[in-house]
Scaffold this active site. Structure first.
Site, PDB file in Angstrom:
ATOM      1  N   GLY A 240       1.312   4.428   7.323  1.00 50.53           N
ATOM      2  CA  GLY A 240       2.137   4.746   6.172  1.00 50.53           C
ATOM      3  C   GLY A 240       3.553   4.226   6.155  1.00 50.53           C
ATOM      4  N   GLU A 276      -1.646   4.747  13.264  1.00 45.45           N
ATOM      5  CA  GLU A 276      -2.533   3.742  12.647  1.00 45.45           C
ATOM      6  C   GLU A 276      -1.795   2.910  11.610  1.00 45.45           C
ATOM      7  OE1 GLU A 276      -5.240   6.420  10.822  1.00 45.45           O
ATOM      8  OE2 GLU A 276      -6.553   6.513  12.549  1.00 45.45           O
ATOM      9  N   GLY A 278      -0.808  -0.151   9.267  1.00 46.80           N
ATOM     10  CA  GLY A 278      -1.481  -1.317   8.697  1.00 46.80           C
ATOM     11  C   GLY A 278      -0.439  -2.262   8.142  1.00 46.80           C
ATOM     12  N   ARG A 316      -1.879  -6.192  -6.217  1.00 47.96           N
ATOM     13  CA  ARG A 316      -0.951  -5.055  -6.082  1.00 47.96           C
ATOM     14  C   ARG A 316      -0.012  -4.889  -7.286  1.00 47.96           C
ATOM     15  NH1 ARG A 316       2.332  -4.118  -2.622  1.00 47.96           N
ATOM     16  NH2 ARG A 316       1.833  -1.934  -2.321  1.00 47.96           N
ATOM     17  N   TYR A 320      -0.421  -1.292  -8.883  1.00 47.92           N
ATOM     18  CA  TYR A 320       0.612  -0.298  -8.517  1.00 47.92           C
ATOM     19  C   TYR A 320       1.980  -0.629  -9.090  1.00 47.92           C
ATOM     20  CZ  TYR A 320      -2.823  -0.084  -4.672  1.00 47.92           C
ATOM     21  OH  TYR A 320      -3.967  -0.035  -3.919  1.00 47.92           O
ATOM     22  N   CYS A 347      -7.504 -14.124 -16.780  1.00 50.47           N
ATOM     23  CA  CYS A 347      -7.596 -13.799 -18.196  1.00 50.47           C
ATOM     24  C   CYS A 347      -7.267 -12.334 -18.449  1.00 50.47           C
ATOM     25  CB  CYS A 347      -8.994 -14.122 -18.708  1.00 50.47           C
ATOM     26  SG  CYS A 347      -9.327 -15.857 -18.516  1.00 50.47           S
ATOM     27  N   TYR A 376      -2.863  -5.902   2.322  1.00 49.40           N
ATOM     28  CA  TYR A 376      -3.498  -5.489   1.070  1.00 49.40           C
ATOM     29  C   TYR A 376      -3.442  -6.569  -0.013  1.00 49.40           C
ATOM     30  CZ  TYR A 376      -3.106  -1.024   3.473  1.00 49.40           C
ATOM     31  OH  TYR A 376      -3.183  -0.021   4.399  1.00 49.40           O
TER      32      TYR A 376
HETATM   33  N1  LLP Z   1      -4.754   5.404   8.287  1.00 48.93           N
HETATM   34  C1  LLP Z   1      -5.434   5.846   7.218  1.00 48.93           C
HETATM   35  C2  LLP Z   1      -6.351   6.962   7.381  1.00 48.93           C
HETATM   36  C3  LLP Z   1      -5.251   5.250   5.968  1.00 48.93           C
HETATM   37  O1  LLP Z   1      -5.924   5.717   4.929  1.00 48.93           O
HETATM   38  C4  LLP Z   1      -4.364   4.162   5.839  1.00 48.93           C
HETATM   39  C5  LLP Z   1      -4.157   3.516   4.543  1.00 48.93           C
HETATM   40  C6  LLP Z   1      -3.686   3.707   6.978  1.00 48.93           C
HETATM   41  C7  LLP Z   1      -3.903   4.360   8.197  1.00 48.93           C
HETATM   42  C8  LLP Z   1      -2.727   2.548   6.942  1.00 48.93           C
HETATM   43  O2  LLP Z   1      -1.642   2.787   6.127  1.00 48.93           O
HETATM   44  P1  LLP Z   1      -0.424   1.734   6.072  1.00 48.93           P
HETATM   45  O3  LLP Z   1       0.269   1.739   7.413  1.00 48.93           O
HETATM   46  O4  LLP Z   1      -0.981   0.410   5.773  1.00 48.93           O
HETATM   47  O5  LLP Z   1       0.430   2.245   4.973  1.00 48.93           O
HETATM   48  N2  LLP Z   1      -3.968  -0.559  -1.120  1.00 48.93           N
HETATM   49  C9  LLP Z   1      -2.705   0.155  -1.044  1.00 48.93           C
HETATM   50  C10 LLP Z   1      -2.552   0.879   0.274  1.00 48.93           C
HETATM   51  C11 LLP Z   1      -3.656   1.863   0.542  1.00 48.93           C
HETATM   52  C12 LLP Z   1      -3.522   2.506   1.888  1.00 48.93           C
HETATM   53  C13 LLP Z   1      -4.749   3.302   2.195  1.00 48.93           C
HETATM   54  N3  LLP Z   1      -4.741   3.890   3.478  1.00 48.93           N
HETATM   55  C14 LLP Z   1      -1.553  -0.823  -1.263  1.00 48.93           C
HETATM   56  O6  LLP Z   1      -1.804  -1.999  -1.465  1.00 48.93           O
HETATM   57  O7  LLP Z   1      -0.411  -0.413  -1.281  1.00 48.93           O
END
Ligand code: LLP
Length: 418
Positions: A240, A276, A278, A316, A320, A347, A376
């Site tokens: 997050g 975790e 991402g 994105r 969003y 389109c 993403y």
């Molecule tokens: N752990 C869990 C259980 C998650 O659901 C997620 C992301 C992460 C870790 C990683 O989160 P991060 O560090 O990447 O924020 N498609 C959206 C983001 C969706 C995130 C879903 N879960 C976007 O493009 O902003």
């Protein structure tokens, strides 16, 4: 805006990443092109591991593969010592193919199929992140049948409201994810009656692109209380942490984030801490190159700069209202002449990559670069309008290599039947 750490302007006034001139990359591989800077990606991995080891030694970092999942990327990340959060059989298959240590795989998903559960058990993955009672029953049945033990963490819905876009908020009370706090006692009791399922710890994830440590501290306090209450050995705070897509977005340093979490836990528990991330691992490592094709002037209103990609390679903005920064990779250092809108080729009127950006005079053939596209973008890319998805190259030390081939028309019809 965050450019990859190796970014510089070369003597031709071109943007260079990992020692590679973006105009040359565009010429060699075509556009749109995803470019991943190896040095930034490795640096982001090491920064997480080192910061958390320093603040709270009993910690593990698992990359959320949903942000960017290819065999090459997973290999590189596994090589840096990270584990993986996977949320589907496809992500599991990819990271295993990349040689990930199964014990460091955390299998998420709020509706895992029976087949996915079986695949996870057979691969000997470390933890199933259990979201609901139906999954618990499926795990017990399948693990029993295979004579295996499913080690699990419970995904808790922490009821924490993180300030981010509604669609990427996941921890608030009204959510499809996790076990609500008031059902947790019964859930833990239920696990105790199972033979093939063992409770190891608790997990929560409060959202994404969060720019403040406060909601994470709140989450850590809650998970700590629950860890002490249920005497579990591991707590996983999910991902997050946000990145700086534009100068107004200022995420905390990972080291400060780590210290703030450690301050909650230290001296109160010896449980293992798992994170975790991402986006904050891969986001800033990626840029996308496009070629400008059309410059459309709507007198008195605006100029549209239309590129050869858009919502299918980066959904994105349309999903969003996400903000991206852009520059002309072949005209670095030139003075801006106008505020323009960068639109895609798909389109749909909403296919706008950047609503307003100041750029130098744009001409057809210029290389438009958007930044912070490592997370993403490819992972949510589509074949809308049956446009083949872009290639991805890894750059470093002046060399580039294809880690994802550009799709061909034949790829588009591969699964079609007459
Ligand atoms: N752990 C869990 C259980 C998650 O659901 C997620 C992301 C992460 C870790 C990683 O989160 P991060 O560090 O990447 O924020 N498609 C959206 C983001 C969706 C995130 C879903 N879960 C976007 O493009 O902003």
């Amino acid at each position: 805006m965050s450019l990859p750490i190796t970014a510089k302007t070369n003597k031709n006034s071109h943007l260079e990443i990992g020692g590679c001139d973006v105009a040359e990359l565009a010429k060699k591989y075509g556009t749109p092109l995803y470019v991943i800077d190896e040095a930034t990606l490795r640096e982001n991995c090491r920064n997480y591991i080192d910061s958390f080891k320093a603040a709270y030694p009993n910690s593990e970092i698992a990359f959320a593969s949903k942000a960017l999942c290819t065999v090459g990327i997973s290999k590189l990340i596994a090589g840096e010592g990270l584990g993986f959060d996977v949320s589907s059989g496809g992500e599991l298959f990819t990271v295993l193919k990349a040689g990930a240590d199964p014990k460091k795989i955390y299998f998420h998903g709020n509706n895992k199929t029976l087949q996915e559960i079986e695949e996870g058990l057979k691969a000997g993955i470390g933890r199933f992140m259990v979201d609901n009672v139906e999954e618990l029953a499926n795990l017990e049945a399948i693990a029993g049948k295979l004579k295996k033990t499913a080690n699990i963490m419970i995904r808790v819905n922490p009821g924490i409201d993180a300030h981010t876009h509604e669609f990427i908020q996941t921890g608030k009370t009204d959510s499809k994810f996790g076990v609500p706090l008031d059902q947790l006692d019964a859930f833990v009791q239920k696990i105790k009656t199972l033979k093939s399922v063992k409770l190891k710890g608790l997990h929560a994830h409060i959202g994404s692109q969060i720019l403040d440590v406060k909601p994470f501290v709140e989450e850590a306090k809650l998970l700590l209380d629950l860890t002490l209450k249920y005497q579990t050995e591991e707590l996983n705070l999910g991902g997050g942490l946000g990145i700086s897509y534009s100068p107004d977005q200022k995420p905390p340093a990972v080291a400060d984030f780590a210290r703030a979490i450690a301050a909650v836990l230290k001296g109160k528990t010896k449980a293992k801490l798992i994170l975790e991330p991402g986006r904050s691992i891969v986001g800033t490592a990626g840029i996308t190159l496009y070629t400008v094709g059309v410059i459309k002037e709507i007198p008195g209103i605006r100029q549209y700069i239309i590129v050869d990609g858009g919502m299918a390679d980066n959904p994105r903005p349309i999903l969003y209202d996400a903000k991206y920064e852009a520059m002309l990779g072949n005209k670095m250092g030139r003075a801006d002449t106008a505020t323009v809108r960068v639109a895609g080729r798909f389109c749909e009127s909403g296919d706008i990559l950047v609503k307003e950006i100041k750029l130098p005079k744009v001409e057809a053939g210029d290389i438009l670069v958007t930044t912070c596209t490592g997370a993403y973008n490819y992972s949510m890319a589509s074949n809308y309008n049956r446009v083949p998805r872009p290639a991805m190259v890894l750059v470093g030390g002046g060399k580039s290599s294809v880690i994802l081939k550009r799709e061909k028309y034949e790829d588009l019809v591969r699964n079609d039947a007459d």
